[in-house]
Scaffold this active site. Structure first.
Site, PDB file in Angstrom:
ATOM      1  N   LYS A  76       0.863  -1.181   0.000  1.00 46.59           N
ATOM      2  CA  LYS A  76       0.000   0.000   0.000  1.00 46.59           C
ATOM      3  C   LYS A  76       0.899   1.231   0.000  1.00 46.59           C
ATOM      4  O   LYS A  76       1.924   1.254   0.699  1.00 46.59           O
ATOM      5  CB  LYS A  76      -0.893  -0.029   1.254  1.00 46.59           C
ATOM      6  CG  LYS A  76      -1.900   1.117   1.330  1.00 46.59           C
ATOM      7  CD  LYS A  76      -2.840   0.973   2.542  1.00 46.59           C
ATOM      8  CE  LYS A  76      -3.887   2.071   2.604  1.00 46.59           C
ATOM      9  NZ  LYS A  76      -4.813   1.945   3.743  1.00 46.59           N
ATOM     10  N   SER A 151      -9.906   1.912   2.819  1.00 45.36           N
ATOM     11  CA  SER A 151      -9.041   2.719   1.995  1.00 45.36           C
ATOM     12  C   SER A 151      -7.953   1.938   1.259  1.00 45.36           C
ATOM     13  O   SER A 151      -7.357   2.459   0.326  1.00 45.36           O
ATOM     14  CB  SER A 151      -8.362   3.766   2.889  1.00 45.36           C
ATOM     15  OG  SER A 151      -7.469   3.129   3.792  1.00 45.36           O
ATOM     16  N   SER A 175     -10.167  -0.551   7.012  1.00 46.82           N
ATOM     17  CA  SER A 175      -9.592  -0.446   5.663  1.00 46.82           C
ATOM     18  C   SER A 175      -8.879  -1.671   5.125  1.00 46.82           C
ATOM     19  O   SER A 175      -8.451  -1.672   3.974  1.00 46.82           O
ATOM     20  CB  SER A 175      -8.639   0.735   5.598  1.00 46.82           C
ATOM     21  OG  SER A 175      -9.385   1.906   5.414  1.00 46.82           O
TER      22      SER A 175
HETATM   23  N1  GLN Z   1     -13.399   4.243   6.374  1.00 44.88           N
HETATM   24  C1  GLN Z   1     -12.776   4.686   7.584  1.00 44.88           C
HETATM   25  C2  GLN Z   1     -12.334   6.122   7.454  1.00 44.88           C
HETATM   26  O1  GLN Z   1     -12.560   6.701   6.424  1.00 44.88           O
HETATM   27  C3  GLN Z   1     -11.608   3.798   7.919  1.00 44.88           C
HETATM   28  C4  GLN Z   1     -10.408   4.041   7.101  1.00 44.88           C
HETATM   29  C5  GLN Z   1      -9.241   3.194   7.472  1.00 44.88           C
HETATM   30  O2  GLN Z   1      -9.402   2.147   8.096  1.00 44.88           O
HETATM   31  N2  GLN Z   1      -8.068   3.656   7.099  1.00 44.88           N
HETATM   32  O3  GLN Z   1     -11.789   6.686   8.360  1.00 44.88           O
END
Ligand code: GLN
Length: 483
Positions: A76, A151, A175
């Site tokens: 990532k 994400s 995410s």
């Molecule tokens: N969807 C959540 C957010 O937007 C979690 C994102 C994540 O786990 N990085 O904060």
């Protein structure tokens, strides 16, 4: 070979059925041929990958190889990679080349794994659909009109499309698990502190945790054996011995107690989703596990608490991107204030700006007690709920997401509906627990996941339970038709 698991590729490399250079060439060719359809990579590191593959083949030839030597992996783009562009999905870091490797990248390098590239992601890991990337959205390999989840959407889509057999991700509120579920693969978020955060660009430091995507639980175990461990450079990393995550994969699960939170299985749960989870849980019952209704009474408070705590932490973490210490700098600033203002408003996208504003507000004097402190108190209540539950059961199960992948654009204008996509994952981060998602079926031809939540440092049991499920079901073996 491209659709094989990490475990299978490891055997093929050791038996010399294929070389790492051949394998790497094969995956790089697949990326070149197909990634334009889904946009899962921000950077493809062809040359570096082939050099690493050559080194790997030498190690294999001399019998010095680790089981993962020569196997391709994608990281990532939140993990710093020495000499390679590291963007975190943001214009802010579009021209940033990291001078050092994140600890987890170092670990995989030391094992001889081959990095094929850096994957697309929501900007600074803020999002649930991978539509917040400066480099454009990622598309779901199962349906190009839908999101892969976020994400870590690029990492999930890359494994689902077999551009690499495994990838890294990060999970602050879901995410890893959420995109694993929507993309039809397996993903694990370890206990907070199990995996080093050094060199992993910070979003919300008390919640962020690195983890993995692969096709099977066995692969996740093989990779976690290398990824986990204490790191003196991360003060929240925990100094606990790393167990062998693959030694007990096959252990019988007879007598294990599975908790089903009544708050997850309420009338709001989509009936098709409920049916998928019910079938999955029955499979465990067949293997001798017992089912127990439990309660996590404060579940409904997880999303509101998270959306105070995560933005609060991000507003502080992202202060360093000011065009001076780090990040994009605007052209011809007239004074310092103009430089800060324009650099930050040009460099950050809409969602990141929204979070910084919410976080700054929640932390401001006069509002701190009402918002931040309250959220921190709720976090304790949520932790206590799990603590009580794990006195009664060994593992908690439920859906990973409320439903299958949604359409691109469907939720972009409605942040609240986007935030609700993480309704089953966020409490786990607040409680710092390990959890994983495995493919458990399809709804309207789209994959959905089963979530397994464990007690602190109980990754061994989660992987064991996920592996046992994958030994008698074949959901994880499905591959999207276009790839
Ligand atoms: N969807 C959540 C957010 O937007 C979690 C994102 C994540 O786990 N990085 O904060």
């Amino acid at each position: 070979m491209w659709n094989k698991t990490v475990a299978e590729l490891s055997r093929a490399l050791q038996n010399k059925a294929i070389s790492s250079v051949e394998l790497t060439t094969l995956f790089l060719a697949r990326i070149k041929q197909h990634d334009h359809k889904i946009n899962s990579f921000i950077t493809v590191t062809d040359e570096l990958a082939l050099n690493q593959a050559l080194d790997a083949d030498k190690k294999i030839a001399t019998g010095q190889a680790h089981p993962l030597t020569g196997i391709p992996i994608a990281h990532k783009d939140i993990f710093c990679t020495k000499g390679v562009k590291t963007t975190c999905g943001s214009k802010m870091l579009d021209n940033f080349t990291s001078p050092y490797d994140a600890t987890v990248v170092e670990h995989f390098k030391a094992a001889g794994m081959v990095m094929v590239g850096k994957t697309n992601m929501d900007e600074f890991a803020m999002g649930s659909s991978n539509e917040n990337s400066f480099y454009g959205p990622v598309k779901n390999p199962w349906d190009l009109e839908r999101v892969p989840g976020g994400s870590s959407g690029g990492s999930a889509a890359a494994v689902a499309a077999s551009f690499a057999p495994a990838s890294t991700g990060t999970d602050t509120g879901g995410s890893i698990r959420q995109p694993a579920a929507l993309s039809g693969i397996s993903g694990i978020k370890p206990t907070y502190g199990r995996v080093s955060r050094y060199g992993m660009i910070a979003f919300a430091s008390s919640l962020d945790q690195g983890g993995l995507f692969a096709k099977t639980a066995e692969d996740l175990g093989l990779l976690l054996n290398v990824m986990a461990g204490h790191d003196a450079r991360d003060s929240t990393s925990i100094d606990e011995p790393v167990p062998n995550y693959t030694a007990t994969l096959n252990q019988p699960i007879k007598g294990l107690r599975i908790g089903l939170p009544k708050e997850f299985f309420n009338p709001n749960l989509d009936s098709k989703m409920a049916a998928v989870i019910e079938t999955a849980v029955k499979e465990y019952e067949k293997q001798g596990a017992t089912l127990h209704e439990i309660s996590l009474p404060n579940s409904a408070l997880a999303i509101p608490a998270y959306y105070v705590i995560a933005p609060a932490e991000c507003s502080s973490n992202l202060a360093r991107f000011d065009g001076v210490r780090f990040g994009h700098r605007c052209k011809d600033p007239v004074d310092l204030e103009d430089l800060y203002k324009r650099s930050r408003s040009e460099g950050f996208g809409k969602e990141v700006i929204r979070r910084i504003m919410i976080g700054t507000f929640a932390l401001s004097s006069g509002y701190y007690n009402a918002h931040y402190l309250k959220a921190a108190q709720i976090r304790h209540l949520i932790r206590d709920d799990f603590h009580r539950a794990f006195n009664e059961v060994d593992v908690i199960m439920g859906p990973t997401t409320p439903g299958p992948a949604f359409k691109l654009g469907e939720r972009t204008n409605d942040p609240i509906s986007m935030y609700l996509s993480d309704i089953y994952t966020i409490a786990v981060n607040l409680a710092e627990l390990p959890a994983l998602s495995i493919p458990a079926g399809f709804i309207d031809n789209l994959p959905v996941g089963l979530q397994l939540i464990g007690n602190r440092f109980d990754e061994v049991r989660l992987l064991n339970m996920a592996h046992r499920y994958q030994q008698c079901t074949d959901w994880h073996l499905n591959i999207p038709g276009d790839f």
